[in-house]
Design a protein around this motif. Structure first.
Motif, mmCIF file in Angstrom:
data_model
loop_
_atom_site.group_PDB
_atom_site.id
_atom_site.type_symbol
_atom_site.label_atom_id
_atom_site.label_comp_id
_atom_site.label_asym_id
_atom_site.label_seq_id
_atom_site.Cartn_x
_atom_site.Cartn_y
_atom_site.Cartn_z
ATOM 1 N N PRO A 1 0.818 -1.212 0.000
ATOM 2 C CA PRO A 1 0.000 0.000 0.000
ATOM 3 C C PRO A 1 0.857 1.269 0.000
ATOM 4 N N LEU A 2 2.131 1.146 0.348
ATOM 5 C CA LEU A 2 3.037 2.298 0.363
ATOM 6 C C LEU A 2 3.601 2.604 -1.024
ATOM 7 N N ASP A 3 3.370 1.700 -1.968
ATOM 8 C CA ASP A 3 3.869 1.877 -3.327
ATOM 9 C C ASP A 3 3.120 3.031 -3.998
ATOM 10 N N LYS A 4 3.849 4.001 -4.516
ATOM 11 C CA LYS A 4 3.238 5.196 -5.112
ATOM 12 C C LYS A 4 2.542 4.887 -6.442
ATOM 13 N N ASP A 5 3.013 3.855 -7.150
ATOM 14 C CA ASP A 5 2.430 3.506 -8.442
ATOM 15 C C ASP A 5 1.146 2.698 -8.315
ATOM 16 N N ARG A 6 0.809 2.327 -7.103
ATOM 17 C CA ARG A 6 -0.352 1.467 -6.882
ATOM 18 C C ARG A 6 -1.611 2.317 -6.863
ATOM 19 N N LYS A 7 -2.415 2.237 -7.873
ATOM 20 C CA LYS A 7 -3.607 3.079 -7.966
ATOM 21 C C LYS A 7 -4.896 2.272 -7.897
ATOM 22 N N LYS A 8 -4.819 0.965 -8.180
ATOM 23 C CA LYS A 8 -6.029 0.172 -8.295
ATOM 24 C C LYS A 8 -6.664 -0.161 -6.945
ATOM 25 N N TYR A 9 -5.851 -0.466 -5.925
ATOM 26 C CA TYR A 9 -6.378 -0.880 -4.626
ATOM 27 C C TYR A 9 -5.895 0.068 -3.538
ATOM 28 N N ALA A 10 -6.819 0.457 -2.675
ATOM 29 C CA ALA A 10 -6.458 1.374 -1.595
ATOM 30 C C ALA A 10 -6.025 0.632 -0.340
ATOM 31 N N ALA A 11 -6.331 -0.674 -0.249
ATOM 32 C CA ALA A 11 -6.016 -1.428 0.951
ATOM 33 C C ALA A 11 -5.433 -2.788 0.566
ATOM 34 N N ILE A 12 -4.931 -3.502 1.560
ATOM 35 C CA ILE A 12 -4.298 -4.784 1.300
ATOM 36 C C ILE A 12 -5.337 -5.911 1.277
ATOM 37 N N VAL A 13 -6.111 -6.055 2.346
ATOM 38 C CA VAL A 13 -7.054 -7.170 2.458
ATOM 39 C C VAL A 13 -8.483 -6.742 2.162
ATOM 40 N N PHE A 14 -8.884 -5.602 2.689
ATOM 41 C CA PHE A 14 -10.259 -5.141 2.550
ATOM 42 C C PHE A 14 -10.338 -4.025 1.505
ATOM 43 N N PRO A 15 -11.544 -3.733 1.026
ATOM 44 C CA PRO A 15 -11.688 -2.717 -0.040
ATOM 45 C C PRO A 15 -11.196 -1.322 0.342
ATOM 46 N N THR A 16 -11.325 -0.957 1.617
ATOM 47 C CA THR A 16 -10.885 0.384 2.013
ATOM 48 C C THR A 16 -9.759 0.308 3.031
ATOM 49 N N ALA A 17 -8.972 1.348 3.083
ATOM 50 C CA ALA A 17 -7.859 1.407 4.030
ATOM 51 C C ALA A 17 -8.371 1.482 5.470
ATOM 52 N N LYS A 18 -9.527 2.070 5.673
ATOM 53 C CA LYS A 18 -10.104 2.173 7.015
ATOM 54 C C LYS A 18 -10.448 0.783 7.564
ATOM 55 N N GLU A 19 -11.038 -0.064 6.712
ATOM 56 C CA GLU A 19 -11.356 -1.436 7.132
ATOM 57 C C GLU A 19 -10.084 -2.242 7.386
ATOM 58 N N ASP A 20 -9.080 -2.013 6.572
ATOM 59 C CA ASP A 20 -7.789 -2.669 6.784
ATOM 60 C C ASP A 20 -7.216 -2.297 8.147
ATOM 61 N N ALA A 21 -7.206 -1.016 8.466
ATOM 62 C CA ALA A 21 -6.640 -0.542 9.730
ATOM 63 C C ALA A 21 -7.396 -1.121 10.922
ATOM 64 N N LYS A 22 -8.716 -1.159 10.826
ATOM 65 C CA LYS A 22 -9.521 -1.709 11.919
ATOM 66 C C LYS A 22 -9.201 -3.194 12.129
ATOM 67 N N PHE A 23 -9.070 -3.929 11.043
ATOM 68 C CA PHE A 23 -8.764 -5.355 11.119
ATOM 69 C C PHE A 23 -7.397 -5.584 11.771
ATOM 70 N N TYR A 24 -6.388 -4.830 11.350
ATOM 71 C CA TYR A 24 -5.047 -5.021 11.896
ATOM 72 C C TYR A 24 -4.911 -4.524 13.327
ATOM 73 N N GLN A 25 -5.782 -3.636 13.772
ATOM 74 C CA GLN A 25 -5.792 -3.256 15.186
ATOM 75 C C GLN A 25 -6.387 -4.377 16.027
ATOM 76 N N LYS A 26 -7.423 -5.036 15.492
ATOM 77 C CA LYS A 26 -8.065 -6.127 16.234
ATOM 78 C C LYS A 26 -7.193 -7.372 16.243
ATOM 79 N N TYR A 27 -6.508 -7.666 15.123
ATOM 80 C CA TYR A 27 -5.646 -8.844 14.997
ATOM 81 C C TYR A 27 -4.244 -8.415 14.599
ATOM 82 N N PRO A 28 -3.449 -7.906 15.519
ATOM 83 C CA PRO A 28 -2.135 -7.354 15.157
ATOM 84 C C PRO A 28 -1.105 -8.393 14.727
ATOM 85 N N THR A 29 -1.270 -9.656 15.094
ATOM 86 C CA THR A 29 -0.248 -10.643 14.749
ATOM 87 C C THR A 29 -0.428 -11.238 13.378
ATOM 88 N N ILE A 30 -1.568 -11.006 12.734
ATOM 89 C CA ILE A 30 -1.835 -11.607 11.432
ATOM 90 C C ILE A 30 -1.194 -10.775 10.339
#
Length: 106
Positions: free
Chosen positions: A77-106
């Motif tokens: 997600p830190l790649d500047k050329d990456r325009k198609k996806y805003a998050a790694i696992v979930f459609p939005t970066a906000k959902e990604d952040a919430k998931f990784y806060q709940k499950y930090p070891t995954i």
């Protein structure tokens, strides 16, 4: 000058000049050590492909790009050329952040 004749190597009573001697054979356990992980990984890949095939339609309703992102883990997600996806696992970066806060070891 009687002893100047070339000596001939003998193997089991026969002349062995020009023959190839092989190394000692290895046990089946040595080969099995390579074969076992290869089969295990192949079966794992097959099971994951089967699960993806089973869940393709239900996942497409929820998130059509889930399996695409799953197969491209090297895309950061830190790649500047990456325009198609805003998050790694979930459609939005906000959902990604919430998931990784709940499950930090995954």
């Amino acid at each position: 000058m009687v002893g100047l004749q070339p000596t001939r190597k003998k193997l089991r009573g026969k002349t062995a000049i020009g023959s190839h001697l092989f190394e000692e054979g290895h046990s089946a356990a040595d080969r099995r050590g390579f074969r076992t992980p290869r089969r295990r990984l192949k079966r794992r890949k097959w099971r994951l492909g089967l699960l993806e095939e089973i869940f393709a339609e239900p996942m497409a309703e929820v998130d059509p790009s889930f399996f695409v992102r799953l197969h491209q883990p090297w895309v950061s997600p830190l790649d500047k050329d990456r325009k198609k996806y805003a998050a790694i696992v979930f459609p939005t970066a906000k959902e990604d952040a919430k998931f990784y806060q709940k499950y930090p070891t995954i």
